[in-house]
Design an enzyme around this catalytic site. Sequence first.
Site, PDB file in Angstrom:
ATOM      1  N   HIS A 262      55.711   1.365 112.418  1.00  0.00           N
ATOM      2  CA  HIS A 262      56.687   0.798 111.478  1.00  0.00           C
ATOM      3  C   HIS A 262      57.645  -0.237 112.108  1.00  0.00           C
ATOM      4  O   HIS A 262      57.722  -1.372 111.679  1.00  0.00           O
ATOM      5  CB  HIS A 262      57.562   1.917 110.895  1.00  0.00           C
ATOM      6  CG  HIS A 262      56.843   3.073 110.312  1.00  0.00           C
ATOM      7  ND1 HIS A 262      56.303   3.090 109.034  1.00  0.00           N
ATOM      8  CD2 HIS A 262      56.570   4.290 110.836  1.00  0.00           C
ATOM      9  CE1 HIS A 262      55.748   4.265 108.802  1.00  0.00           C
ATOM     10  NE2 HIS A 262      55.884   5.020 109.877  1.00  0.00           N
TER      11      HIS A 262
HETATM   12  O1  RIB Z   1      59.715   6.154 107.933  1.00  0.00           O
HETATM   13  C1  RIB Z   1      59.520   5.549 109.178  1.00  0.00           C
HETATM   14  C2  RIB Z   1      60.800   5.411 109.924  1.00  0.00           C
HETATM   15  O2  RIB Z   1      61.354   6.688 110.182  1.00  0.00           O
HETATM   16  C3  RIB Z   1      60.617   4.755 111.311  1.00  0.00           C
HETATM   17  O3  RIB Z   1      61.750   3.997 111.637  1.00  0.00           O
HETATM   18  C4  RIB Z   1      60.501   5.930 112.222  1.00  0.00           C
HETATM   19  O4  RIB Z   1      60.948   5.622 113.554  1.00  0.00           O
HETATM   20  C5  RIB Z   1      61.449   6.904 111.581  1.00  0.00           C
HETATM   21  O5  RIB Z   1      62.758   6.574 112.018  1.00  0.00           O
END
Ligand code: RIB
Length: 334
Positions: A262
Site C-alpha cells: 500500500h
Molecule cells: O490498510 C492498509 C494500511 O494500514 C497501510 O498503511 C498499512 O501499513 C496499515 O497501516
Amino acid sequence: MTTTPEPVGDPAGSAEPRPRMIIDCDPGHDDAVALVVAAHLADVRGVVTVAGNADIDRTTRNALVMRDLIGLDAPVHRGCVRPLLVEPSPAAFVHGESGLDGADLPEPTTPLDGTDGVEFIIETCRAEEGTWLVPVGPLTDIGLAFRLAPDLPGCIAGVSLMGGGSFGNRSPAAEFNIWADPEAAAVVFDAFDPSTPGAAAGELIMAGLDVTHRFQVTPERIAAMREVPGQLTGLLVGLFEFFTETYLARHDDGALRGAALHDPLAVLAITHPHLFTSHRRHVVIETRGEHTAGMTVIDERDLRERAEPNCSILTDVDADAAFALVLAAASACP
Ligand code: RIB
Ligand code: CA
C-alpha cells in the site's frame, strides 16, 4: 495527474528538484518500503511516527531501525500516542507484535530527534512552504496539526495519503488507516473541501485500496528483490514473505498473489504521477456509523448537484514500473 501511465523517468537521476516531504507513518511492512522509496526519490525533511499497526513505541523504534538501514539523513520525531477519540487497535494479525515481524532487524543506533511530531510538522511546513505531507498510517498527527495550526493547509504542497477506498479491509466499509482514527481523517479531508473557509490550495491525493490492491508483492517480485545484494534487500525479502503470508492467510484463495504494498504508492504519486490513473471526487469521512465508521464516502453520482471534488483518487497504477522503482530504491541502500 494524468489519465494514462506514461514512460517513467527516475527523479533520482534527473536534474528536477526532488519533492520535499514529511513521511508520517506506522511501520509496518509497507511503511518501511515507503521510507525506502522516499529516501531514494524525494527530499525527506523528516519522519514522524504514529500509533497504528503497532503501538507508538514499536512504530517509532521501527522507524529508527529503517532510518539506519536506509542510511536516511532525516530526523525522526515521535507523534501521537493514540487516536483522537477511538481506542487504539494495533494490527498484529497483519504486521506481527513488533509491527515489522519476519526479519532479524538490528537494534536502532541513532537516537530519536524529538517527541512532539505534530509540532515538528507545523514548524517544518511553516518554515519550508511547499512541503508535501505523506501520511501512510492513521491521520492523527495530520489532523491534530491542522487543528493546532489552521494556516497549515495553506502552507503545504498537499497531502498524499494511503487510506480509504470504495471498499474496506478493517471492516466491509472502512480501510484501516481511516478506520483507526476517523475523526482525524475527517479533519484532513474537510481541509481540502472547496466549501471549507480557508480550504487548502494544494492537492489531496488518496491512494486507497482500489489502487493499492493492484500493487502486490508477488512471488516474482520477491524473487527479484532476493537477487539484489545488500543487507536491506535481504531483510526486505523476509519482511515481504511474512507480510504476504499473513495477507494470503486472511484472503480467499486466488484473491491476491501477494500482500498489497500500500504505502509506497502515496510517495510515488508525488514523484511519479504518470504511473497512475486518477479521478477527482468529493470524499467525506463517516465518523458515526455503527457499521460504516471510517468509511470514505465517495460521491460517484453524475448529478450536477454533487459537491465539488476535494480529492484525487488513484484508481490504477503501472505496477511493474512502480516495483522497478522499489527495487532501484532498495538497491541504492547500503
Ligand atoms: O490498510 C492498509 C494500511 O494500514 C497501510 O498503511 C498499512 O501499513 C496499515 O497501516
Ligand atoms: Ca501504514
